[in-house]
Design a protein around this motif. Sequence first.
Motif, PDB file in Angstrom:
ATOM      1  N   ARG A  12       0.856  -1.182   0.000  1.00 22.60           N
ATOM      2  CA  ARG A  12       0.000   0.000   0.000  1.00 22.60           C
ATOM      3  C   ARG A  12       0.895   1.236   0.000  1.00 22.60           C
ATOM      4  N   PRO A  13       0.333   2.370  -0.400  1.00 18.45           N
ATOM      5  CA  PRO A  13       1.116   3.608  -0.288  1.00 18.45           C
ATOM      6  C   PRO A  13       1.484   3.860   1.171  1.00 18.45           C
ATOM      7  N   PHE A  14       2.540   4.612   1.390  1.00 16.48           N
ATOM      8  CA  PHE A  14       2.869   5.045   2.740  1.00 16.48           C
ATOM      9  C   PHE A  14       3.045   6.553   2.708  1.00 16.48           C
ATOM     10  N   TYR A  15       2.924   7.170   3.882  1.00 18.10           N
ATOM     11  CA  TYR A  15       2.805   8.616   3.938  1.00 18.10           C
ATOM     12  C   TYR A  15       3.746   9.220   4.964  1.00 18.10           C
ATOM     13  N   PHE A  16       4.056  10.486   4.724  1.00 16.91           N
ATOM     14  CA  PHE A  16       4.798  11.304   5.671  1.00 16.91           C
ATOM     15  C   PHE A  16       3.932  12.505   5.976  1.00 16.91           C
ATOM     16  N   THR A  17       4.005  12.991   7.176  1.00 15.21           N
ATOM     17  CA  THR A  17       3.293  14.217   7.506  1.00 15.21           C
ATOM     18  C   THR A  17       4.315  15.310   7.769  1.00 15.21           C
ATOM     19  N   LYS A  18       3.886  16.526   7.510  1.00 11.64           N
ATOM     20  CA  LYS A  18       4.734  17.686   7.766  1.00 11.64           C
ATOM     21  C   LYS A  18       3.939  18.694   8.574  1.00 11.64           C
ATOM     22  N   SER A  19       4.608  19.347   9.492  1.00 11.01           N
ATOM     23  CA  SER A  19       3.997  20.386  10.318  1.00 11.01           C
ATOM     24  C   SER A  19       3.726  21.625   9.469  1.00 11.01           C
ATOM     25  N   PRO A  20       2.821  22.488   9.916  1.00 18.10           N
ATOM     26  CA  PRO A  20       2.575  23.736   9.172  1.00 18.10           C
ATOM     27  C   PRO A  20       3.839  24.560   8.937  1.00 18.10           C
ATOM     28  N   SER A  21       4.828  24.461   9.822  1.00 19.01           N
ATOM     29  CA  SER A  21       6.071  25.231   9.640  1.00 19.01           C
ATOM     30  C   SER A  21       6.883  24.756   8.444  1.00 19.01           C
ATOM     31  N   ALA A  22       6.522  23.610   7.870  1.00 19.87           N
ATOM     32  CA  ALA A  22       7.225  23.106   6.685  1.00 19.87           C
ATOM     33  C   ALA A  22       6.763  23.819   5.415  1.00 19.87           C
ATOM     34  N   LEU A  23       5.532  24.299   5.399  1.00 13.21           N
ATOM     35  CA  LEU A  23       4.972  24.888   4.186  1.00 13.21           C
ATOM     36  C   LEU A  23       5.608  26.237   3.874  1.00 13.21           C
ATOM     37  N   GLU A  24       6.018  26.390   2.633  1.00 16.74           N
ATOM     38  CA  GLU A  24       6.685  27.608   2.171  1.00 16.74           C
ATOM     39  C   GLU A  24       6.184  27.918   0.766  1.00 16.74           C
ATOM     40  N   LEU A  25       5.930  29.184   0.492  1.00 19.81           N
ATOM     41  CA  LEU A  25       5.464  29.572  -0.839  1.00 19.81           C
ATOM     42  C   LEU A  25       6.597  29.529  -1.851  1.00 19.81           C
ATOM     43  N   SER A  26       6.263  29.121  -3.054  1.00 24.30           N
ATOM     44  CA  SER A  26       7.217  29.085  -4.154  1.00 24.30           C
ATOM     45  C   SER A  26       7.847  30.461  -4.330  1.00 24.30           C
ATOM     46  N   GLY A  27       9.120  30.484  -4.651  1.00 23.50           N
ATOM     47  CA  GLY A  27       9.849  31.729  -4.842  1.00 23.50           C
ATOM     48  C   GLY A  27      10.646  32.148  -3.622  1.00 23.50           C
ATOM     49  N   ALA A  28      10.386  31.491  -2.500  1.00 24.51           N
ATOM     50  CA  ALA A  28      11.084  31.838  -1.261  1.00 24.51           C
ATOM     51  C   ALA A  28      12.512  31.300  -1.278  1.00 24.51           C
ATOM     52  N   ARG A  76      15.973  15.503   4.564  1.00 27.39           N
ATOM     53  CA  ARG A  76      17.320  15.264   5.102  1.00 27.39           C
ATOM     54  C   ARG A  76      17.624  13.784   4.846  1.00 27.39           C
ATOM     55  N   ARG A  77      18.198  13.501   3.678  1.00 31.42           N
ATOM     56  CA  ARG A  77      18.357  12.112   3.238  1.00 31.42           C
ATOM     57  C   ARG A  77      19.261  11.311   4.163  1.00 31.42           C
ATOM     58  N   ASP A  78      20.323  11.904   4.671  1.00 28.76           N
ATOM     59  CA  ASP A  78      21.216  11.166   5.566  1.00 28.76           C
ATOM     60  C   ASP A  78      20.479  10.714   6.829  1.00 28.76           C
ATOM     61  N   LEU A  79      19.619  11.563   7.368  1.00 35.53           N
ATOM     62  CA  LEU A  79      18.845  11.180   8.546  1.00 35.53           C
ATOM     63  C   LEU A  79      17.808  10.119   8.200  1.00 35.53           C
ATOM     64  N   LEU A  88      13.610   3.075  12.646  1.00 36.93           N
ATOM     65  CA  LEU A  88      13.086   4.200  13.427  1.00 36.93           C
ATOM     66  C   LEU A  88      12.210   5.099  12.562  1.00 36.93           C
ATOM     67  N   PRO A  89      11.377   5.935  13.173  1.00 35.75           N
ATOM     68  CA  PRO A  89      10.568   6.884  12.416  1.00 35.75           C
ATOM     69  C   PRO A  89      11.451   7.874  11.648  1.00 35.75           C
ATOM     70  N   TRP A  90      10.904   8.432  10.595  1.00 33.72           N
ATOM     71  CA  TRP A  90      11.649   9.337   9.727  1.00 33.72           C
ATOM     72  C   TRP A  90      11.284  10.796   9.955  1.00 33.72           C
ATOM     73  N   ASP A  91      10.657  11.108  11.069  1.00 32.60           N
ATOM     74  CA  ASP A  91      10.150  12.464  11.296  1.00 32.60           C
ATOM     75  C   ASP A  91      11.220  13.541  11.143  1.00 32.60           C
ATOM     76  N   THR A  92      12.395  13.345  11.711  1.00 33.24           N
ATOM     77  CA  THR A  92      13.421  14.389  11.625  1.00 33.24           C
ATOM     78  C   THR A  92      13.980  14.538  10.219  1.00 33.24           C
ATOM     79  N   ALA A  93      13.758  13.556   9.378  1.00 34.26           N
ATOM     80  CA  ALA A  93      14.209  13.627   7.984  1.00 34.26           C
ATOM     81  C   ALA A  93      13.183  14.299   7.089  1.00 34.26           C
ATOM     82  N   LYS A  94      11.907  14.072   7.350  1.00 31.36           N
ATOM     83  CA  LYS A  94      10.842  14.553   6.467  1.00 31.36           C
ATOM     84  C   LYS A  94      10.149  15.817   6.973  1.00 31.36           C
TER      85      LYS A  94
END
Length: 180
Positions: A12-28, A76-79, A88-94
């Motif tokens: 099945r597909p798998f998912y990552f979640t991101k906090s609102p602080s991850a969202l950034e507008l294009s051009g930034a 953060r691919r290394d993490l 382990l969970p991938w939260d600090t990477a994604k």
Amino acid sequence: EMGKPVDKSAERPFYFTKSPSALELSGATIPYPPETKNFHHEMELVVVLHKGGFRVKAADAHELIYGYATGLDMTRRDLQLASREKGLPWDTAKDVEHSAVCTEVIPMPGVVLEKGAITMSINGVVKQHSTIDKLIWNVREIIEDLSTYYHLQPGDIIYTGTPEGVGPVVAGDRIEGSVE
């Protein structure tokens, strides 16, 4: 994206979640995050919902769609790889601040995109080029599956996955991407 085969009949597909602080507008201009030496780009089609749903059938997925954007999912691919090795969970990477760059949303209510080019370049050199019909799971399948885990909500933003060609960026790189 990582060169590993996927058997859709058994996985099945798998998912990552991101906090609102991850969202950034294009051009930034986004900062290179701390605690990594291997920050990777992943260009993706983004689906934005205008209606919620739970246990949505693939045939009805279009009813939830408001529109689309182009998104850059930075990792953060290394993490990620170190965590994956240890199970382990991938939260600090994604879930990284400023790591979900998103263009303006193009309203396309009820439309399910099934084809179109997806391209990304760094400093003018194409690094990713494919088509969205090569996604492992299409838009309808993603909405159907994701809605078995969550009550989807109006305003939800879903990054759909990335084609081959992911790779590192360095401070000062200019990243440009598009979805047809």
